[in-house]
Design a protein around this motif. Sequence first.
Motif, PDB file in Angstrom:
ATOM      1  N   CYS A   1      21.797 139.798 -34.228  1.00 49.24           N
ATOM      2  CA  CYS A   1      22.063 140.257 -33.012  1.00 49.24           C
ATOM      3  C   CYS A   1      22.891 141.570 -33.288  1.00 49.24           C
ATOM      4  O   CYS A   1      23.904 142.043 -32.721  1.00 49.24           O
ATOM      5  CB  CYS A   1      23.422 139.359 -32.255  1.00 49.24           C
ATOM      6  N   GLY A   2      22.532 142.457 -34.090  1.00 47.87           N
ATOM      7  CA  GLY A   2      23.107 143.712 -34.485  1.00 47.87           C
ATOM      8  C   GLY A   2      24.321 143.804 -35.244  1.00 47.87           C
ATOM      9  O   GLY A   2      24.737 144.826 -35.545  1.00 47.87           O
ATOM     10  N   LEU A   3      24.853 142.536 -35.876  1.00 48.31           N
ATOM     11  CA  LEU A   3      25.818 142.550 -36.919  1.00 48.31           C
ATOM     12  C   LEU A   3      25.457 143.467 -38.062  1.00 48.31           C
ATOM     13  O   LEU A   3      26.226 143.985 -38.562  1.00 48.31           O
ATOM     14  CB  LEU A   3      26.094 141.053 -37.067  1.00 48.31           C
ATOM     15  N   TYR A   4      24.126 143.112 -38.604  1.00 49.16           N
ATOM     16  CA  TYR A   4      23.626 144.017 -39.550  1.00 49.16           C
ATOM     17  C   TYR A   4      23.105 144.942 -39.084  1.00 49.16           C
ATOM     18  O   TYR A   4      22.173 145.006 -38.184  1.00 49.16           O
ATOM     19  CB  TYR A   4      22.721 143.189 -40.581  1.00 49.16           C
ATOM     20  N   ARG A   5      23.161 146.352 -39.455  1.00 44.74           N
ATOM     21  CA  ARG A   5      22.709 147.538 -39.255  1.00 44.74           C
ATOM     22  C   ARG A   5      22.347 148.156 -40.735  1.00 44.74           C
ATOM     23  O   ARG A   5      22.860 148.182 -41.598  1.00 44.74           O
ATOM     24  CB  ARG A   5      23.454 148.540 -38.279  1.00 44.74           C
ATOM     25  N   ALA A   6      20.942 148.519 -40.655  1.00 43.42           N
ATOM     26  CA  ALA A   6      20.426 149.527 -41.632  1.00 43.42           C
ATOM     27  C   ALA A   6      21.529 150.835 -41.873  1.00 43.42           C
ATOM     28  O   ALA A   6      21.817 151.387 -41.104  1.00 43.42           O
ATOM     29  CB  ALA A   6      18.941 149.827 -41.641  1.00 43.42           C
ATOM     30  N   PRO A   7      21.486 151.044 -43.350  1.00 39.17           N
ATOM     31  CA  PRO A   7      22.226 152.483 -43.561  1.00 39.17           C
ATOM     32  C   PRO A   7      22.108 153.412 -42.658  1.00 39.17           C
ATOM     33  O   PRO A   7      22.592 154.505 -42.348  1.00 39.17           O
ATOM     34  CB  PRO A   7      22.119 152.968 -45.041  1.00 39.17           C
ATOM     35  N   TRP A   8      20.548 153.808 -42.468  1.00 42.31           N
ATOM     36  CA  TRP A   8      19.989 154.900 -41.735  1.00 42.31           C
ATOM     37  C   TRP A   8      20.314 154.735 -40.161  1.00 42.31           C
ATOM     38  O   TRP A   8      20.023 155.561 -39.367  1.00 42.31           O
ATOM     39  CB  TRP A   8      18.628 155.154 -41.657  1.00 42.31           C
ATOM     40  N   ASP A   9      20.694 153.510 -39.604  1.00 39.09           N
ATOM     41  CA  ASP A   9      20.985 153.385 -38.218  1.00 39.09           C
ATOM     42  C   ASP A   9      22.538 153.178 -37.879  1.00 39.09           C
ATOM     43  O   ASP A   9      22.747 152.799 -36.874  1.00 39.09           O
ATOM     44  CB  ASP A   9      20.156 151.811 -37.864  1.00 39.09           C
ATOM     45  N   GLU A  10      23.329 153.434 -38.821  1.00 39.80           N
ATOM     46  CA  GLU A  10      24.566 153.272 -38.650  1.00 39.80           C
ATOM     47  C   GLU A  10      25.255 154.215 -38.040  1.00 39.80           C
ATOM     48  O   GLU A  10      24.912 155.551 -38.369  1.00 39.80           O
ATOM     49  CB  GLU A  10      25.678 152.728 -39.841  1.00 39.80           C
ATOM     50  N   GLU A  11      26.435 154.035 -37.112  1.00 41.61           N
ATOM     51  CA  GLU A  11      27.200 155.347 -36.514  1.00 41.61           C
ATOM     52  C   GLU A  11      27.813 155.955 -37.666  1.00 41.61           C
ATOM     53  O   GLU A  11      28.283 155.628 -38.663  1.00 41.61           O
ATOM     54  CB  GLU A  11      28.190 154.716 -35.444  1.00 41.61           C
TER      55      GLU A  11
ATOM     56  N   ALA B   1      18.243 139.199 -27.814  1.00 38.12           N
ATOM     57  CA  ALA B   1      18.861 139.461 -29.254  1.00 38.12           C
ATOM     58  C   ALA B   1      19.657 140.988 -29.428  1.00 38.12           C
ATOM     59  O   ALA B   1      20.812 141.311 -29.512  1.00 38.12           O
ATOM     60  CB  ALA B   1      18.132 139.021 -30.260  1.00 38.12           C
ATOM     61  N   LEU B   2      18.493 141.858 -28.965  1.00 35.99           N
ATOM     62  CA  LEU B   2      19.073 143.247 -29.163  1.00 35.99           C
ATOM     63  C   LEU B   2      20.222 143.635 -28.081  1.00 35.99           C
ATOM     64  O   LEU B   2      20.789 144.701 -28.241  1.00 35.99           O
ATOM     65  CB  LEU B   2      17.904 143.858 -28.990  1.00 35.99           C
ATOM     66  N   ARG B   3      20.175 142.967 -27.044  1.00 39.43           N
ATOM     67  CA  ARG B   3      21.401 143.164 -26.149  1.00 39.43           C
ATOM     68  C   ARG B   3      22.546 142.043 -26.430  1.00 39.43           C
ATOM     69  O   ARG B   3      23.331 141.928 -25.423  1.00 39.43           O
ATOM     70  CB  ARG B   3      21.010 143.171 -24.677  1.00 39.43           C
ATOM     71  N   GLY B   4      22.637 141.746 -27.516  1.00 44.66           N
ATOM     72  CA  GLY B   4      23.756 140.683 -27.954  1.00 44.66           C
ATOM     73  C   GLY B   4      23.614 139.453 -26.785  1.00 44.66           C
ATOM     74  O   GLY B   4      24.477 138.634 -26.506  1.00 44.66           O
TER      75      GLY B   4
ATOM     76  N   MET C   1      18.929 152.627 -20.183  1.00 44.08           N
ATOM     77  CA  MET C   1      18.900 151.520 -20.845  1.00 44.08           C
ATOM     78  C   MET C   1      17.715 150.428 -20.066  1.00 44.08           C
ATOM     79  O   MET C   1      17.002 149.740 -20.446  1.00 44.08           O
ATOM     80  CB  MET C   1      19.842 150.718 -20.885  1.00 44.08           C
ATOM     81  N   ALA C   2      17.558 150.862 -18.729  1.00 43.27           N
ATOM     82  CA  ALA C   2      16.883 150.002 -17.847  1.00 43.27           C
ATOM     83  C   ALA C   2      15.338 150.270 -18.309  1.00 43.27           C
ATOM     84  O   ALA C   2      14.441 149.367 -18.282  1.00 43.27           O
ATOM     85  CB  ALA C   2      17.125 150.073 -16.471  1.00 43.27           C
ATOM     86  N   HIS C   3      15.140 151.375 -18.409  1.00 41.90           N
ATOM     87  CA  HIS C   3      13.830 151.977 -18.736  1.00 41.90           C
ATOM     88  C   HIS C   3      13.325 151.678 -20.189  1.00 41.90           C
ATOM     89  O   HIS C   3      12.240 151.303 -20.388  1.00 41.90           O
ATOM     90  CB  HIS C   3      13.665 153.624 -18.478  1.00 41.90           C
ATOM     91  N   LEU C   4      14.321 151.679 -21.089  1.00 38.00           N
ATOM     92  CA  LEU C   4      14.115 151.258 -22.522  1.00 38.00           C
ATOM     93  C   LEU C   4      13.730 149.884 -22.694  1.00 38.00           C
ATOM     94  O   LEU C   4      12.761 149.745 -23.409  1.00 38.00           O
ATOM     95  CB  LEU C   4      15.295 151.831 -23.293  1.00 38.00           C
ATOM     96  N   CYS C   5      14.454 148.979 -22.086  1.00 40.29           N
ATOM     97  CA  CYS C   5      14.290 147.654 -22.010  1.00 40.29           C
ATOM     98  C   CYS C   5      12.912 147.259 -21.174  1.00 40.29           C
ATOM     99  O   CYS C   5      12.158 146.464 -21.492  1.00 40.29           O
ATOM    100  CB  CYS C   5      15.252 146.729 -21.657  1.00 40.29           C
ATOM    101  N   GLY C   6      12.683 148.151 -20.266  1.00 41.11           N
ATOM    102  CA  GLY C   6      11.485 147.793 -19.393  1.00 41.11           C
ATOM    103  C   GLY C   6      10.293 148.011 -20.279  1.00 41.11           C
ATOM    104  O   GLY C   6       9.252 147.360 -20.326  1.00 41.11           O
ATOM    105  N   LEU C   7      10.169 149.103 -21.049  1.00 46.42           N
ATOM    106  CA  LEU C   7       9.475 149.418 -21.935  1.00 46.42           C
ATOM    107  C   LEU C   7       8.948 148.557 -22.918  1.00 46.42           C
ATOM    108  O   LEU C   7       7.723 148.138 -23.532  1.00 46.42           O
ATOM    109  CB  LEU C   7       9.613 150.858 -22.535  1.00 46.42           C
ATOM    110  N   CYS C   8       9.969 148.348 -23.771  1.00 42.02           N
ATOM    111  CA  CYS C   8       9.988 147.167 -24.690  1.00 42.02           C
ATOM    112  C   CYS C   8       9.364 145.888 -24.172  1.00 42.02           C
ATOM    113  O   CYS C   8       8.357 145.272 -24.766  1.00 42.02           O
ATOM    114  CB  CYS C   8      11.381 146.872 -25.252  1.00 42.02           C
ATOM    115  N   LEU C   9       9.713 145.293 -22.902  1.00 38.88           N
ATOM    116  CA  LEU C   9       9.217 143.934 -22.443  1.00 38.88           C
ATOM    117  C   LEU C   9       7.952 144.049 -21.888  1.00 38.88           C
ATOM    118  O   LEU C   9       7.218 143.362 -22.051  1.00 38.88           O
ATOM    119  CB  LEU C   9      10.234 143.800 -21.239  1.00 38.88           C
ATOM    120  N   ALA C  10       7.651 145.298 -21.296  1.00 41.65           N
ATOM    121  CA  ALA C  10       5.891 145.535 -20.879  1.00 41.65           C
ATOM    122  C   ALA C  10       5.294 145.450 -22.166  1.00 41.65           C
ATOM    123  O   ALA C  10       4.102 144.846 -22.084  1.00 41.65           O
ATOM    124  CB  ALA C  10       6.135 146.770 -20.271  1.00 41.65           C
ATOM    125  N   LEU C  11       5.509 146.001 -23.271  1.00 40.17           N
ATOM    126  CA  LEU C  11       4.829 145.878 -24.498  1.00 40.17           C
ATOM    127  C   LEU C  11       4.726 144.630 -24.932  1.00 40.17           C
ATOM    128  O   LEU C  11       3.577 144.137 -25.413  1.00 40.17           O
ATOM    129  CB  LEU C  11       5.460 146.980 -25.684  1.00 40.17           C
TER     130      LEU C  11
END
Length: 350
Positions: free
Chosen positions: A298-308, A51-54, A1-11
Amino acid sequence: MAHLCGLCLALRDEHGHLSRLVTNYDGLLVSVLTEAQAPATSPHRRAAACALRGFKGADVADASQGVRLAAATSLVLAAGKLRDHIADADGPYRRRTVAAAAERVAARWSRAGDRTAAAVGFDTGHLTAAVEEQTRLERSCGLGLLEVTTPTESAVAAAFAHTALLAGKPHNQEALREIGRYFGRLAHILDAVEDLSDDRAAGAYNPLTATGTGLTEARRHCDDALLGLRLAVGELDLEHPRLVRALLVKELDRSVTRIFTMASPETRPDDPKHTKRRRRDPGGLLSMACAAVSCCTCGLYRAPWDEERENSCAQRFDCSGCDACGQCWQGCTACGEGCNCCGCDCNCCD
């Protein structure tokens, strides 16, 4: 997650909020490989609430050379994918207005990727050539599956091998190039297997259908690639090998098993042993709109293709006993779907 968030923030910091849409799990492997070879070249920092991390802060990989290389490759390949959708007039890209807007976004991402790649000494020509060659091969006939996957293998190999130069370990280049080839092959084939039924229904291009490759042969190619990748990872000179082995060996092997199990004709939809496949992400403006709504709520809504999946486990494990040397707490329990054990590279929960 550190690398995922780091990539997102760098972009975000270098190319604006829109570029964060190209954040992906495959791209962060470039950052992971760089840090594993030379941790000193990949510092971390504390990021503010997102927001993506609550709306919580997090420890993230700083915008080091590895993270910037990951950002550059993600941008260039995403631009190539957009142009491919435009050329094929897929879904919403049939509309002229959508295609024109997508073309402008692709051009912007391509320029941004070139700038960032130049800053870390990487030639994006490897990536653009691979995208063009991939398009040409998809329009050719009489090819074998491994011929179709070659451009993807070459692109990933070039990016992975460059991490050795960024980390100051050029002797790792050949092994990383092999790992990149195998990973690119696996990613291409697994994507084709996962999309096979949908592509057949829509009459869309799929590498397996186009080359006449059955699932048995595709699985054999994947097993061969897994073996080669595992041996190549063992040849690497890594200071922190645990995360690389967890992602490129253990998790990739599980992905192959899961995807082929779901695609197998013997798997019945009503079989309780198997979970129902999630809906496919349609892409385009609808996908972007749903991602925006998910972010704003903040992730309360999730698209049908992204739900667990309904039967998935909560994945809550007590790994409080994990320590720095990688020994997992003996009381760690799983619910039948496997246990992460906080990233420990031991097999006590297997």
